[in-house]
Design a protein around this motif. Structure first.
Motif, short mmCIF file in Angstrom:
data_model
loop_
_atom_site.label_atom_id
_atom_site.label_comp_id
_atom_site.label_asym_id
_atom_site.label_seq_id
_atom_site.Cartn_x
_atom_site.Cartn_y
_atom_site.Cartn_z
N ASP A 195 55.44 -22.44 66.60
CA ASP A 195 55.46 -23.41 67.82
C ASP A 195 56.02 -24.54 67.58
OD1 ASP A 195 53.81 -23.78 70.39
OD2 ASP A 195 53.29 -25.57 68.96
N THR A 226 55.78 -27.69 69.09
CA THR A 226 55.07 -28.62 68.71
C THR A 226 54.29 -28.74 67.33
OG1 THR A 226 53.16 -27.82 69.90
CG2 THR A 226 54.71 -29.45 71.34
N ASP A 227 53.92 -27.72 66.92
CA ASP A 227 53.27 -27.39 65.32
C ASP A 227 54.46 -27.75 64.41
OD1 ASP A 227 50.96 -26.66 63.92
OD2 ASP A 227 52.43 -25.24 63.29
N LEU A 234 56.47 -30.07 64.49
CA LEU A 234 56.73 -31.36 64.31
C LEU A 234 55.73 -32.05 63.11
CD1 LEU A 234 56.72 -32.44 68.00
CD2 LEU A 234 58.61 -32.22 66.35
N GLY A 265 63.24 -34.52 75.14
CA GLY A 265 62.19 -34.60 74.26
C GLY A 265 62.53 -36.05 73.36
N GLU A 283 55.84 -38.59 71.15
CA GLU A 283 54.43 -38.68 71.31
C GLU A 283 54.28 -37.67 72.72
OE1 GLU A 283 51.97 -39.86 69.97
OE2 GLU A 283 53.16 -40.79 68.30
N MET A 341 56.06 -35.13 73.20
CA MET A 341 55.88 -33.60 72.76
C MET A 341 54.79 -33.10 71.78
SD MET A 341 60.22 -33.39 71.37
CE MET A 341 60.17 -34.67 70.27
N LYS A 342 54.25 -34.24 71.07
CA LYS A 342 52.86 -33.97 70.39
C LYS A 342 51.80 -33.42 71.43
CE LYS A 342 54.07 -36.64 66.26
NZ LYS A 342 53.99 -37.72 65.44
N ASN A 343 51.73 -34.21 72.61
CA ASN A 343 50.99 -34.00 73.39
C ASN A 343 51.03 -32.89 74.55
OD1 ASN A 343 49.66 -36.24 72.57
ND2 ASN A 343 50.66 -37.74 73.87
N ALA A 388 51.27 -29.34 74.18
CA ALA A 388 50.81 -28.38 73.54
C ALA A 388 51.55 -26.99 74.11
CB ALA A 388 49.49 -28.02 73.15
N THR A 405 54.83 -26.37 74.02
CA THR A 405 56.05 -26.29 74.61
C THR A 405 57.18 -26.27 73.18
OG1 THR A 405 56.07 -29.01 74.24
CG2 THR A 405 55.50 -27.80 76.22
N THR A 444 60.61 -27.65 71.31
CA THR A 444 61.06 -29.00 70.72
C THR A 444 62.58 -28.62 70.46
OG1 THR A 444 60.40 -28.58 68.46
CG2 THR A 444 58.87 -29.67 70.09
#
Length: 298
Positions: A45, A47-48, A50, A246, A250, A252-254, A256, A258, A260
């Motif tokens: 994933d 965002t994960d 990151l 992107g 922040e 991208m982290k929020n 979930a 998506t 990157t």
């Protein structure tokens, strides 16, 4: 005394394979780790990813990075064009360079040294981007498929590589064929070409990888023709668009679930390198020298 020397020599012979094996294992690990790490990130994933900490196995498995890449507009068209330019460009380039190398390698060729010097000069001097673009435009190669093939048909480096290999073939083969009435075409096709399979395979792989990875010529000469786009150019545009969207880490982290830029880049890298990885094992067996050894007994 003899037994002592024999034991010392035997121990040395046992140590070398062990050390050699360790070095080879370390070399394989160093070589494969970047590829496996990229594969793991592409299957994770976005965002994960990151958070970091992904090494050889994805933490949150997903196909979304690949679906994002494969659903890109014009990707199928770009894939067709890329495959076509790779196949046609490799065949024509190999044929042109092999013929030129055979001509230049003939000792009876009057301008052997002058022509070789001319090709060497082209390796260091070029006309520049703008004059080259104007030349191609004047020749009608812009917005044209053949701009991918014709300019790269002749390569000084590849021609010199083949010529050097041909120079290592014994002259006795050519002389024997000429005594039997063979012409230069027959000598090239039936004697030199079979013996040059290793260097042909090497040059073909060089040209194929260059054609497959090329995207700048599509942007420069066929940018306005969507039916002449290439796979690499479409992936480059996709990566640029994802990177621009992107800009906020922040955000991208929020968001979930998506993708990157890092995950898309990893998926695009795997997609582009996969065909070359599949082709290489079939050409690797030709990367050996010495096929001419024993061909002629002096």
């Amino acid at each position: 005394m003899i037994d002592t020397k024999y034991k010392i020599k035997s121990k040395k012979n046992d140590i070398f394979p062990f050390i050699n094996g360790i070095i080879m294992v370390l070399f394989v690990i160093v070589t494969l780790y970047p590829v496996l790490n990229t594969l793991a990130i592409s299957l994770n994933d976005g965002t994960d990813a990151l958070r970091g900490g992904i090494y050889l196995w994805p933490r949150k498995f997903t196909w979304k990075n690949y679906t994002t890449v494969l659903h890109k507009d014009n990707l199928i068209t770009g894939a067709y064009i890329t495959v076509a330019r790779t196949l046609i460009g490799t065949l024509l380039s190999l044929a042109a360079n092999a013929i030129l190398a055979f001509i230049v390698s003939r000792k009876r060729f009057l301008f052997q040294r002058e022509v070789s010097l001319f090709w060497v000069i082209t390796m260091y001097v070029n006309g520049g981007m703008i004059p080259t673009f104007l030349l191609y435009k004047g020749l009608g190669l812009t917005n044209n498929f053949w701009v991918y093939v014709i300019p790269g048909m002749v390569s000084a480096f590849n021609m010199l590589v083949i010529r050097t290999y041909m120079n290592g073939i014994p002259d006795s083969l050519e002389e024997s064929a000429q005594l039997d009435g063979a012409g230069y075409s027959t000598i090239f096709l039936k004697i030199y070409s079979p013996l040059c399979k290793p260097v042909y395979a090497t040059v073909a792989l060089f040209v194929a990888v260059g054609q497959w990875n090329s995207w700048f010529d599509a942007m420069l000469y066929n940018r306005m023709s969507s039916n002449l786009t290439t796979l690499q150019y479409e992936l480059m545009k996709l990566l640029s668009s994802v990177t621009n969207q992107g800009t906020s880490a922040e955000a991208m982290k929020n968001a979930a679930g998506t993708v990157t830029p890092t995950s898309v880049r990893a998926a695009a890298t795997i997609i582009t390198m996969l065909p070359i990885i599949c082709i290489y094992p079939f050409l690797q067996k030709y990367f050996v020298a010495g096929l001419t050894l024993g061909g002629v007994k002096e």
